[in-house]
Design a protein around this motif. Structure first.
Motif, mmCIF file in Angstrom:
data_model
loop_
_atom_site.group_PDB
_atom_site.id
_atom_site.type_symbol
_atom_site.label_atom_id
_atom_site.label_comp_id
_atom_site.label_asym_id
_atom_site.label_seq_id
_atom_site.Cartn_x
_atom_site.Cartn_y
_atom_site.Cartn_z
ATOM 1 N N VAL A 53 -17.144 -24.402 3.006
ATOM 2 C CA VAL A 53 -18.566 -23.885 3.081
ATOM 3 C C VAL A 53 -18.533 -23.009 1.958
ATOM 4 O O VAL A 53 -17.769 -22.051 1.796
ATOM 5 C CB VAL A 53 -18.586 -23.202 4.614
ATOM 6 C CG1 VAL A 53 -20.045 -22.667 4.474
ATOM 7 C CG2 VAL A 53 -18.293 -24.053 5.658
ATOM 8 N N PHE A 91 -25.845 -20.808 2.708
ATOM 9 C CA PHE A 91 -24.893 -21.078 3.412
ATOM 10 C C PHE A 91 -24.874 -22.784 3.418
ATOM 11 O O PHE A 91 -25.809 -23.442 3.777
ATOM 12 C CB PHE A 91 -24.833 -20.878 5.064
ATOM 13 C CG PHE A 91 -23.878 -21.280 5.873
ATOM 14 C CD1 PHE A 91 -22.712 -20.384 6.304
ATOM 15 C CD2 PHE A 91 -23.792 -22.654 6.349
ATOM 16 C CE1 PHE A 91 -21.714 -21.057 7.135
ATOM 17 C CE2 PHE A 91 -22.685 -23.050 7.332
ATOM 18 C CZ PHE A 91 -21.675 -22.006 7.593
ATOM 19 N N LEU A 139 -17.809 -20.640 13.569
ATOM 20 C CA LEU A 139 -18.800 -20.046 12.647
ATOM 21 C C LEU A 139 -19.113 -18.837 13.401
ATOM 22 O O LEU A 139 -19.160 -17.801 12.659
ATOM 23 C CB LEU A 139 -19.947 -21.107 12.874
ATOM 24 C CG LEU A 139 -21.149 -20.294 11.829
ATOM 25 C CD1 LEU A 139 -20.710 -20.155 10.612
ATOM 26 C CD2 LEU A 139 -22.224 -21.494 12.230
ATOM 27 N N ARG A 140 -19.081 -18.643 14.773
ATOM 28 C CA ARG A 140 -19.393 -17.464 15.439
ATOM 29 C C ARG A 140 -18.522 -16.426 15.480
ATOM 30 O O ARG A 140 -18.816 -15.219 15.096
ATOM 31 C CB ARG A 140 -19.579 -17.746 17.037
ATOM 32 C CG ARG A 140 -20.052 -16.506 18.030
ATOM 33 C CD ARG A 140 -20.136 -17.028 19.112
ATOM 34 N NE ARG A 140 -19.048 -17.390 19.892
ATOM 35 C CZ ARG A 140 -18.858 -18.435 20.332
ATOM 36 N NH1 ARG A 140 -19.980 -19.383 20.326
ATOM 37 N NH2 ARG A 140 -17.565 -18.854 21.140
ATOM 38 N N GLN A 155 -12.707 -26.745 11.885
ATOM 39 C CA GLN A 155 -13.688 -27.532 12.538
ATOM 40 C C GLN A 155 -13.468 -27.499 14.115
ATOM 41 O O GLN A 155 -12.919 -28.420 14.667
ATOM 42 C CB GLN A 155 -13.662 -28.974 12.140
ATOM 43 C CG GLN A 155 -14.090 -29.140 10.516
ATOM 44 C CD GLN A 155 -15.291 -28.798 10.548
ATOM 45 O OE1 GLN A 155 -16.243 -29.474 10.602
ATOM 46 N NE2 GLN A 155 -15.473 -27.445 9.873
ATOM 47 N N TYR A 177 -22.582 -26.569 3.419
ATOM 48 C CA TYR A 177 -21.085 -27.225 3.588
ATOM 49 C C TYR A 177 -21.040 -28.016 2.211
ATOM 50 O O TYR A 177 -21.904 -28.758 2.097
ATOM 51 C CB TYR A 177 -21.352 -28.112 4.912
ATOM 52 C CG TYR A 177 -20.791 -27.666 6.027
ATOM 53 C CD1 TYR A 177 -19.441 -27.384 6.452
ATOM 54 C CD2 TYR A 177 -21.821 -27.176 7.142
ATOM 55 C CE1 TYR A 177 -19.136 -26.670 7.713
ATOM 56 C CE2 TYR A 177 -21.292 -26.344 8.359
ATOM 57 C CZ TYR A 177 -20.048 -26.239 8.656
ATOM 58 O OH TYR A 177 -19.598 -25.760 9.744
ATOM 59 N N PHE A 212 -16.579 -16.133 12.548
ATOM 60 C CA PHE A 212 -16.875 -15.742 11.120
ATOM 61 C C PHE A 212 -18.093 -14.742 11.137
ATOM 62 O O PHE A 212 -17.962 -13.400 10.421
ATOM 63 C CB PHE A 212 -17.235 -16.604 10.026
ATOM 64 C CG PHE A 212 -17.776 -16.507 8.661
ATOM 65 C CD1 PHE A 212 -17.060 -15.781 7.678
ATOM 66 C CD2 PHE A 212 -19.290 -16.664 8.565
ATOM 67 C CE1 PHE A 212 -17.468 -15.359 6.596
ATOM 68 C CE2 PHE A 212 -19.437 -16.139 7.268
ATOM 69 C CZ PHE A 212 -18.706 -15.497 6.465
ATOM 70 N N LEU A 213 -19.301 -15.159 11.723
ATOM 71 C CA LEU A 213 -20.379 -14.151 11.734
ATOM 72 C C LEU A 213 -20.314 -12.749 12.283
ATOM 73 O O LEU A 213 -20.752 -11.899 12.035
ATOM 74 C CB LEU A 213 -21.557 -14.902 12.667
ATOM 75 C CG LEU A 213 -22.165 -16.233 12.009
ATOM 76 C CD1 LEU A 213 -23.304 -16.976 12.584
ATOM 77 C CD2 LEU A 213 -22.678 -15.856 10.273
ATOM 78 N N ILE A 259 -20.607 -19.942 0.508
ATOM 79 C CA ILE A 259 -21.465 -18.909 1.226
ATOM 80 C C ILE A 259 -21.915 -17.916 0.142
ATOM 81 O O ILE A 259 -20.913 -17.427 -0.482
ATOM 82 C CB ILE A 259 -20.580 -18.027 2.246
ATOM 83 C CG1 ILE A 259 -20.262 -19.021 3.289
ATOM 84 C CG2 ILE A 259 -21.423 -16.752 2.751
ATOM 85 C CD1 ILE A 259 -19.445 -18.516 4.687
ATOM 86 N N LEU A 279 -13.426 -23.232 6.627
ATOM 87 C CA LEU A 279 -13.960 -23.049 8.009
ATOM 88 C C LEU A 279 -13.182 -24.101 9.197
ATOM 89 O O LEU A 279 -13.232 -25.490 8.805
ATOM 90 C CB LEU A 279 -15.282 -23.048 8.244
ATOM 91 C CG LEU A 279 -16.307 -22.446 9.529
ATOM 92 C CD1 LEU A 279 -15.726 -21.121 9.684
ATOM 93 C CD2 LEU A 279 -17.504 -22.964 9.513
#
Length: 416
Positions: free
Chosen positions: A376, A363, A347-348, A342, A365, A350-351, A378, A340
């Motif tokens: 991450v 979820f 993250l948004r 940085q 790290y 991905f979601l 998942i 992911l």
């Protein structure tokens, strides 16, 4: 003239009526419809100790006491169903049982064994591994002048297990086309095979082993019992490193194509299905026969089939693990490591790629010190395996880097 095996098996069956009525033979509508066959379940999970092991323990103990009425001490080594069968039989006959169990035996199994045996048994916790427990039990047995009750490598135990077959023939009223049996040490499968052969029944047998404990397969390949280098203990009621010598004498001519291997994760799916659909609680070994139906569905179509559900001693503390493994086997749950970026909004992003039925179950790290990217872990649950193909396609198109570790046992056992 000595009784034939089938006559002796019927006599043993009659003696068992002191303890319990025949276990039910039930036609299962759910499985019958699914496989286009007449599927009957022989419910050995409904004996007083929730497994068929009581049959062999009782029959063997009765045979010893018939010859030596002054035999007061019986010894066994077991962490499961055999211990409970021996305990129950000891209480019935009013003799002393000394039951050796590994130190690692779950308290639930110890407590159940104690309940069945009452004041007639003593439980000794010895050794971290079963081989140590077995050695200690046999050493004690020799010193105490006890009689060692083997779980499967004993002629009278095999005879007692054959009572399952006597009941099947009586209850069904005809010969089944196929009988599916779980195989661990071989006592049950040898007993029924010998009984059906001697009575002239034309039924065909299928023998089901856990993938991680295929001792019959190894013995057939080598022409003699062979000790497996390693055993997956998940199917604890059938995960045996070496099939018994006496059972193998009966099973040595079994055709290799009649032996079925069941993957442990697939057994979990069967256990969950039987629990959710039928309300039947099965332990992993108890689900082996039903689990095999999927692999031989073309062979059972239109046939009368008996599945022996050998045991229902399931510790519900294991249910989350069983459900997890079932979901993974069915392709409805996957774990992957995502690289992911940085940066704000990563993250948004991905979601936003998740589908309407994709649920994040975990979820975490794994590496938080990297400046540009973070790893991450998942876990995602969904309703269909096809959903993952679509998700991974969206991730690829968006440029996300990830690694599916669901079936990577080495990585999964440390991370998941």
């Amino acid at each position: 003239m000595a009784d034939s095996f089938s006559q002796a098996a019927r006599a043993a069956t009659n003696e068992l009526r002191q303890l319990f009525e025949p276990t039910p033979l039930q036609r299962n509508d759910h499985l019958s419809a699914q496989y286009g066959a007449e599927i009957w379940l022989k419910r050995e999970d409904l004996t007083p100790v929730r497994s068929y092991k009581l049959r062999g323990a009782f029959t063997a103990m009765a045979a010893v006491l018939a010859q030596r009425s002054d035999q007061k001490v019986f010894v066994c080594a077991s962490a499961g169903n055999h211990a409970q069968g021996v305990a129950f039989a000891c209480r019935h006959f009013g003799v002393t049982g000394v039951i050796f169990m590994p130190v690692t035996t779950p308290e639930q199994k110890i407590a159940k064994t104690r309940i069945f045996g009452g004041d007639n048994i003593e439980i000794r916790l010895v050794g971290d591994y079963f081989d140590d427990t077995l050695a200690a039990s046999q050493g004690y047995c020799a010193e105490a002048g006890g009689h060692f009750l083997a779980p499967f490598d004993d002629a009278d135990v095999i005879l007692g297990q054959a009572s399952v077959g006597v009941e099947i023939l009586d209850q069904l009223g005809k010969e089944p086309d196929i009988v599916i049996l779980p195989v661990g040490g071989g006592g049950l499968s040898a007993g029924l095979t010998r009984l059906f052969r001697e009575t002239g029944a034309a039924s065909s047998f299928r023998y089901v082993e856990p993938f991680g404990g295929a001792s019959l397969t190894a013995a057939l390949a080598h022409g003699a019992p062979e000790t497996l280098e390693s055993v997956d203990s998940f199917v604890d009621g059938a995960a045996v490193a070496r099939i018994g010598a006496l059972p193998f004498e009966t099973l040595k001519n079994v055709a290799m194509e009649h032996v079925i291997l069941s993957k442990e994760d697939s057994l979990c799916a069967t256990m969950i299905d039987m629990l959710n659909v039928e309300g039947i609680v099965l332990e992993p070994a108890g689900a082996l026969a039903i689990n095999a139906l999927e692999q031989i569905k073309d062979q059972v179509k239109g046939k009368t089939v008996i599945c022996v559900t050998s045991g229902g001693n399931f510790d519900f503390e294991r249910l989350p693990e069983v459900k997890e493994r079932a979901q993974r086997f069915l392709g409805r749950k996957k774990y992957f490591i995502l690289r992911l970026p940085q940066r704000p909004g990563a993250l948004r992003d991905f979601l936003g790629l998740l589908g309407p039925h994709d649920d994040i179950a975990r979820f975490e790290y794994l590496k938080k010190s990297a400046r540009n990217f973070g790893s991450v872990l998942i876990g995602i649950e969904t309703t269909s395996p096809d959903a993952f193909e679509a998700l991974f396609s969206r991730l690829d198109n968006a440029g996300f880097v990830y690694r599916d570790i669901t079936n990577d046992d080495t990585v999964a056992q440390f991370i998941i």
